[in-house]
Design a protein around this motif. Sequence first.
Motif, PDB file in Angstrom:
ATOM      1  N   THR A 168       0.811  -1.220   0.000  1.00 34.97           N
ATOM      2  CA  THR A 168       0.000   0.000   0.000  1.00 34.97           C
ATOM      3  C   THR A 168       0.839   1.263   0.000  1.00 34.97           C
ATOM      4  O   THR A 168       0.296   2.365   0.030  1.00 34.97           O
ATOM      5  CB  THR A 168      -0.935   0.018   1.222  1.00 34.97           C
ATOM      6  OG1 THR A 168      -0.129  -0.073   2.397  1.00 34.97           O
ATOM      7  CG2 THR A 168      -1.930  -1.131   1.171  1.00 34.97           C
ATOM      8  N   SER A 169       2.168   1.106  -0.018  1.00 36.04           N
ATOM      9  CA  SER A 169       3.042   2.278  -0.090  1.00 36.04           C
ATOM     10  C   SER A 169       4.113   2.054  -1.153  1.00 36.04           C
ATOM     11  O   SER A 169       4.389   0.915  -1.541  1.00 36.04           O
ATOM     12  CB  SER A 169       3.685   2.559   1.269  1.00 36.04           C
ATOM     13  OG  SER A 169       4.449   1.461   1.696  1.00 36.04           O
ATOM     14  N   PRO A 227       2.227   1.779  -5.299  1.00 35.39           N
ATOM     15  CA  PRO A 227       1.348   0.643  -5.044  1.00 35.39           C
ATOM     16  C   PRO A 227       0.638   0.202  -6.325  1.00 35.39           C
ATOM     17  O   PRO A 227       0.112   1.025  -7.069  1.00 35.39           O
ATOM     18  CB  PRO A 227       0.347   1.191  -4.018  1.00 35.39           C
ATOM     19  CG  PRO A 227       1.095   2.290  -3.329  1.00 35.39           C
ATOM     20  CD  PRO A 227       1.968   2.892  -4.401  1.00 35.39           C
TER      21      PRO A 227
END
Length: 179
Positions: free
Chosen positions: A106-107, A152
């Motif tokens: 997610t990063s 992401p």
Amino acid sequence: MASTDDNGVAGYDILRAPGASGGTFTQVGTSTTTSFSDTGLTPSTTYRYQVRARDAAGNTSPVSNTAELTTQPGPSSGTCTTVPTVQTQWGTGYVIQPLTITNTGTSTITGWTATFTLPAGHTLSGSWNGTATVSGQTVTIRNVSHNGTLAPGASTTSVGFQATRPNGNTALPSGYTCA
């Protein structure tokens, strides 16, 4: 050594302070040899170290000169996958392209490392758009400057490699991982 007796060095006290200046030196360990491994340090952080010798009677020397170090950056906060695609193969070799690296986290990741195992008798004969190292049958490919940062869900499909194999052996690499 600030020893007043005839005892030799029994060990060393290792002291550490945070940062390039300021902070208080505190003892973080001891060693009976001239080596010491400090674990649990924060990535991308500067530390200063001093050492003092200690004899069997407990006498200690003045502290050594200060040594400074900065730890390596830590791993990216994302996760990734490695998916191979066989572009072509022949009796004595094959090409895997693309070797797709995808950020499944997610990063954003700022670097990746793909690892896989060549079958026995196979040899890496070339790679592109990654820095490859081989240890036994384990191949590790690390990103290069233009394909290491992946947002992401983003992928790079520019990575590939070629390998040779014994004639008639149709096995392909396995155990692909990404970190």
